[in-house]
Design a protein around this motif. Sequence first.
Motif, PDB file in Angstrom:
ATOM      1  N   HIS A   1     -20.546  38.382 -46.978  1.00 36.27           N
ATOM      2  CA  HIS A   1     -20.687  37.366 -46.726  1.00 36.27           C
ATOM      3  C   HIS A   1     -21.709  36.389 -47.712  1.00 36.27           C
ATOM      4  CE1 HIS A   1     -18.286  37.805 -43.342  1.00 36.27           C
ATOM      5  NE2 HIS A   1     -19.293  38.940 -42.840  1.00 36.27           N
ATOM      6  N   SER A   2     -22.227  37.083 -48.709  1.00 29.28           N
ATOM      7  CA  SER A   2     -22.834  36.468 -49.444  1.00 29.28           C
ATOM      8  C   SER A   2     -22.280  35.271 -50.349  1.00 29.28           C
ATOM      9  CB  SER A   2     -23.801  37.271 -50.716  1.00 29.28           C
ATOM     10  OG  SER A   2     -22.518  37.736 -51.387  1.00 29.28           O
ATOM     11  N   LEU A   3     -22.945  34.309 -51.052  1.00 25.88           N
ATOM     12  CA  LEU A   3     -22.537  33.252 -51.730  1.00 25.88           C
ATOM     13  C   LEU A   3     -21.520  33.990 -53.001  1.00 25.88           C
ATOM     14  CD1 LEU A   3     -21.639  30.257 -52.283  1.00 25.88           C
ATOM     15  CD2 LEU A   3     -24.091  30.371 -53.694  1.00 25.88           C
ATOM     16  N   ASP A   4     -22.098  34.807 -53.374  1.00 26.99           N
ATOM     17  CA  ASP A   4     -21.302  35.545 -54.621  1.00 26.99           C
ATOM     18  C   ASP A   4     -19.909  36.107 -54.070  1.00 26.99           C
ATOM     19  OD1 ASP A   4     -23.034  35.168 -56.997  1.00 26.99           O
ATOM     20  OD2 ASP A   4     -24.008  36.818 -56.352  1.00 26.99           O
TER      21      ASP A   4
ATOM     22  N   THR B   1     -22.476  27.917 -42.898  1.00 25.04           N
ATOM     23  CA  THR B   1     -21.302  28.679 -43.822  1.00 25.04           C
ATOM     24  C   THR B   1     -21.216  30.123 -43.714  1.00 25.04           C
ATOM     25  OG1 THR B   1     -22.238  28.719 -45.805  1.00 25.04           O
ATOM     26  CG2 THR B   1     -20.800  26.789 -45.588  1.00 25.04           C
ATOM     27  N   LEU B   2     -22.362  30.641 -43.582  1.00 20.90           N
ATOM     28  CA  LEU B   2     -22.598  32.024 -43.117  1.00 20.90           C
ATOM     29  C   LEU B   2     -21.939  32.534 -41.819  1.00 20.90           C
ATOM     30  CD1 LEU B   2     -23.599  34.917 -43.807  1.00 20.90           C
ATOM     31  CD2 LEU B   2     -25.898  34.257 -42.648  1.00 20.90           C
ATOM     32  N   ALA B   3     -22.402  31.765 -40.975  1.00 22.81           N
ATOM     33  CA  ALA B   3     -21.319  31.855 -39.652  1.00 22.81           C
ATOM     34  C   ALA B   3     -19.960  31.623 -39.578  1.00 22.81           C
ATOM     35  CB  ALA B   3     -21.999  30.767 -38.624  1.00 22.81           C
ATOM     36  N   LEU B   4     -19.450  30.619 -40.296  1.00 18.26           N
ATOM     37  CA  LEU B   4     -18.069  30.548 -40.584  1.00 18.26           C
ATOM     38  C   LEU B   4     -17.437  31.670 -41.324  1.00 18.26           C
ATOM     39  CD1 LEU B   4     -18.045  26.629 -41.760  1.00 18.26           C
ATOM     40  CD2 LEU B   4     -17.653  27.621 -39.518  1.00 18.26           C
ATOM     41  N   SER B   5     -17.962  32.236 -42.256  1.00 18.54           N
ATOM     42  CA  SER B   5     -17.549  33.245 -43.066  1.00 18.54           C
ATOM     43  C   SER B   5     -17.489  34.490 -41.891  1.00 18.54           C
ATOM     44  CB  SER B   5     -18.452  33.658 -44.251  1.00 18.54           C
ATOM     45  OG  SER B   5     -17.895  34.826 -44.829  1.00 18.54           O
ATOM     46  N   ARG B   6     -18.576  34.553 -41.247  1.00 16.17           N
ATOM     47  CA  ARG B   6     -18.619  35.914 -40.429  1.00 16.17           C
ATOM     48  C   ARG B   6     -17.516  35.731 -39.498  1.00 16.17           C
ATOM     49  NH1 ARG B   6     -25.095  36.417 -39.422  1.00 16.17           N
ATOM     50  NH2 ARG B   6     -25.351  37.615 -41.258  1.00 16.17           N
TER      51      ARG B   6
ATOM     52  N   LEU C   1     -25.337  18.237 -42.477  1.00 18.69           N
ATOM     53  CA  LEU C   1     -25.826  19.122 -43.501  1.00 18.69           C
ATOM     54  C   LEU C   1     -25.191  20.706 -43.608  1.00 18.69           C
ATOM     55  CD1 LEU C   1     -29.504  17.992 -43.573  1.00 18.69           C
ATOM     56  CD2 LEU C   1     -27.632  16.928 -44.671  1.00 18.69           C
ATOM     57  N   VAL C   2     -24.571  21.241 -44.689  1.00 17.92           N
ATOM     58  CA  VAL C   2     -23.859  22.307 -44.767  1.00 17.92           C
ATOM     59  C   VAL C   2     -24.952  23.409 -45.453  1.00 17.92           C
ATOM     60  CG1 VAL C   2     -21.503  23.423 -45.539  1.00 17.92           C
ATOM     61  CG2 VAL C   2     -21.626  21.156 -44.539  1.00 17.92           C
TER      62      VAL C   2
ATOM     63  N   CYS D   1     -16.554  26.676 -51.761  1.00 18.42           N
ATOM     64  CA  CYS D   1     -16.299  27.802 -50.746  1.00 18.42           C
ATOM     65  C   CYS D   1     -16.120  27.221 -49.409  1.00 18.42           C
ATOM     66  CB  CYS D   1     -17.268  28.786 -50.964  1.00 18.42           C
ATOM     67  SG  CYS D   1     -17.616  29.845 -52.213  1.00 18.42           S
ATOM     68  N   TYR D   2     -16.708  26.132 -48.924  1.00 16.26           N
ATOM     69  CA  TYR D   2     -16.964  25.441 -47.873  1.00 16.26           C
ATOM     70  C   TYR D   2     -15.503  24.828 -47.636  1.00 16.26           C
ATOM     71  CZ  TYR D   2     -17.804  22.072 -44.055  1.00 16.26           C
ATOM     72  OH  TYR D   2     -17.925  21.479 -43.008  1.00 16.26           O
ATOM     73  N   VAL D   3     -14.895  24.283 -48.628  1.00 15.46           N
ATOM     74  CA  VAL D   3     -13.684  23.788 -48.591  1.00 15.46           C
ATOM     75  C   VAL D   3     -12.435  24.820 -48.146  1.00 15.46           C
ATOM     76  CG1 VAL D   3     -11.428  22.781 -49.853  1.00 15.46           C
ATOM     77  CG2 VAL D   3     -13.941  21.882 -50.187  1.00 15.46           C
ATOM     78  N   GLU D   4     -12.698  26.065 -48.954  1.00 19.87           N
ATOM     79  CA  GLU D   4     -11.808  27.059 -48.501  1.00 19.87           C
ATOM     80  C   GLU D   4     -11.841  27.688 -47.188  1.00 19.87           C
ATOM     81  OE1 GLU D   4      -9.330  27.837 -50.611  1.00 19.87           O
ATOM     82  OE2 GLU D   4      -9.671  26.677 -52.203  1.00 19.87           O
ATOM     83  N   LEU D   5     -13.213  27.734 -46.624  1.00 19.09           N
ATOM     84  CA  LEU D   5     -13.501  28.269 -45.361  1.00 19.09           C
ATOM     85  C   LEU D   5     -12.956  27.278 -44.240  1.00 19.09           C
ATOM     86  CD1 LEU D   5     -17.101  29.419 -45.820  1.00 19.09           C
ATOM     87  CD2 LEU D   5     -15.308  31.025 -44.968  1.00 19.09           C
TER      88      LEU D   5
END
Length: 235
Positions: free
Chosen positions: A131-134, A118-123, A86-87, A162-166
């Motif tokens: 790192h917000s969704l926006d 995805t927040l951890a992935l972005s960081r 679950l993402v 966004c997950y695909v890009e991350l």
Amino acid sequence: MREIVFDTETTGIQVSEGHRMVEIGCVEMVNRVETGRVFHAYFNPERSMPPEAQAVHGLSETFLSAQPLFRDVCEELLDFIEDSPLVAHNAAFDFAFLNFELGECGRLHIPRSRMIDTLALSRTKHPGAKHSLDALCVRYGVDRSHRVKHGALLDAQLLAQCYVELTGGRQIGLSLHEAPSAAEAVRQDAIAYDITRPVRAPRPHAASAAELERHARFLAQLTDPVWDLGTAKAA
């Protein structure tokens, strides 16, 4: 690999303060590609809706009072997510509310081992950035113009892109095809990101005969150039 990208809306921040989940949206992905299958539901939280929470997602107490209870659609939700990872963005928040509702139905909690944040992935990928969704949508060129308020299904659909890009972008994995030329790669990026600037061929950088002649005349005017010092000392 099957994954479920999901998002929730709630009456507040903390489960421990009596807040409840009022909406969930799930998007099915297989090998990081959306299949078109989704699950979306609103829930009657059996409590009031704080004005500050309603300002975020626009879900009123009147609207939600006509929706089913979580336990009424619990099995349908579990059938959809199955045992897939679950993402979610700031997944600990969504897991806390989802697991509370499952516990209230007498169902087992979903283990954290299935959680992808995805927040951890972005960081990790973009330290020091927002790192917000926006912010992720802006960074990756994901259209969020229709996101007037938070909505669980809409946010899950945006997050899926966004997950695909991350996790590698639009060209995940190895390809057996020949790699495109540099010019073709630029052209493909222009199409993918709607860049309208023309692609120009590299300009020549070799000096012309006239430029070489002027350079030689300039060097001849120098007195004791450094590149002659070693020669003079040896003589």
